[in-house]
Design a protein around this motif. Structure first.
Motif, PDB file in Angstrom:
ATOM      1  N   ARG A 110       0.834  -1.207   0.000  1.00 53.79           N
ATOM      2  CA  ARG A 110       0.000   0.000   0.000  1.00 53.79           C
ATOM      3  C   ARG A 110       0.866   1.254   0.000  1.00 53.79           C
ATOM      4  NH1 ARG A 110      -3.291  -3.017   3.753  1.00 53.79           N
ATOM      5  NH2 ARG A 110      -2.450  -1.827   5.509  1.00 53.79           N
ATOM      6  N   ALA A 111       1.953   1.230   0.759  1.00 56.95           N
ATOM      7  CA  ALA A 111       2.851   2.382   0.817  1.00 56.95           C
ATOM      8  C   ALA A 111       3.516   2.627  -0.537  1.00 56.95           C
ATOM      9  CB  ALA A 111       3.909   2.175   1.892  1.00 56.95           C
ATOM     10  N   LEU A 112       3.980   1.559  -1.185  1.00 58.80           N
ATOM     11  CA  LEU A 112       4.624   1.703  -2.489  1.00 58.80           C
ATOM     12  C   LEU A 112       3.642   2.225  -3.531  1.00 58.80           C
ATOM     13  CD1 LEU A 112       6.778  -1.548  -2.575  1.00 58.80           C
ATOM     14  CD2 LEU A 112       7.569   0.785  -2.169  1.00 58.80           C
ATOM     15  N   ALA A 113       2.416   1.722  -3.501  1.00 57.11           N
ATOM     16  CA  ALA A 113       1.396   2.189  -4.448  1.00 57.11           C
ATOM     17  C   ALA A 113       1.093   3.668  -4.223  1.00 57.11           C
ATOM     18  CB  ALA A 113       0.135   1.349  -4.305  1.00 57.11           C
ATOM     19  N   ALA A 114       1.042   4.087  -2.966  1.00 55.86           N
ATOM     20  CA  ALA A 114       0.772   5.493  -2.655  1.00 55.86           C
ATOM     21  C   ALA A 114       1.909   6.384  -3.136  1.00 55.86           C
ATOM     22  CB  ALA A 114       0.562   5.667  -1.154  1.00 55.86           C
TER      23      ALA A 114
END
Length: 227
Positions: free
Chosen positions: A124-128
């Motif tokens: 989720r952090a990488l996608a954000a």
């Protein structure tokens, strides 16, 4: 030690790895996030590696290892791979056993096992981060998206990805801008679209992480995007 030779050859660029066949210019000492493998099929290449000079036909340079290319008189095959997806020992085994050609290395990397993201908060952090690269990336917003505190986000990325938020953003912006330039965009446009302040900021970042300027690294490389 100064970078003075332009890189020439072919680049095959995949989602999480890149392959280069060509003449590799001398570089200034630098370190980057990607694992790098140098394969010298004709004559050994000479590389400065964390204080020691080595001449070899096969060399793995693990993520964030300081190094410089001193002399590579003949065309090299070079592999760059994302540490987030490839464990260094697994990558080395796959590449060192492959035939020395772009198609064979591409096939070996396609078949090489990837690391799994065991914690969904990392994904989720990488996608954000990737969704915000063209604008300012706010670490607090990334943490909120991943359901983490800011300190938890920093600790999670350092422990599992190997980079804090700021350096991870820079790496992914650099990767995005390089692909854009190789696809034919002007350096200024590519830099702006990847979230750099200007082309000078992009070039300085490239020099810091790869030891060469944008002109030296990208101007004479032919790109092929992989499926």
């Amino acid at each position: 030690m100064t970078a003075h030779t332009e890189w020439t050859g072919r680049l095959w660029l995949g989602h999480d790895y890149g392959l280069i066949h060509g003449v590799s210019g001398r570089t200034a000492p630098h370190s980057h996030y990607a694992h790098q493998i140098i394969l010298a099929p004709e004559r050994p290449a000479t590389v400065w590696l964390e204080g020691e000079t080595v001449s070899t036909s096969q060399l793995l340079i693990a993520s964030n290892t300081r190094h410089a290319i001193i002399d590579a008189p003949d065309p090299l095959l070079t592999v760059y791979a994302e540490p987030l997806m490839f464990a260094a020992p697994t990558l080395r085994e796959a590449v060192f056993c492959a035939e020395l050609s772009l198609p064979a290395l591409d096939q070996a990397l396609r078949q090489c096992p990837r690391r799994s993201l065991s914690d969904p908060r990392i994904a989720r952090a990488l996608a954000a981060i990737d969704a915000s690269l063209t604008d300012k990336v706010a670490a607090r917003a990334v943490a909120d998206t991943a359901n983490l505190s800011l300190s938890q986000l920093q600790r999670l990325l350092v422990d599992h990805v190997g980079l804090p938020v700021r350096r991870l953003v820079l790496w992914r912006r650099l990767r995005m801008a390089m692909a854009s330039v190789l696809a034919g965009d002007a350096v200024t446009i590519a830099a702006h679209n990847a979230g750099f302040a200007d082309s000078a900021h992009f070039s300085r970042s490239l020099k810091k992480l790869f030891g060469v300027t944008a002109r030296q690294a990208l101007q004479h490389i032919e790109l092929q995007m992989l499926d």
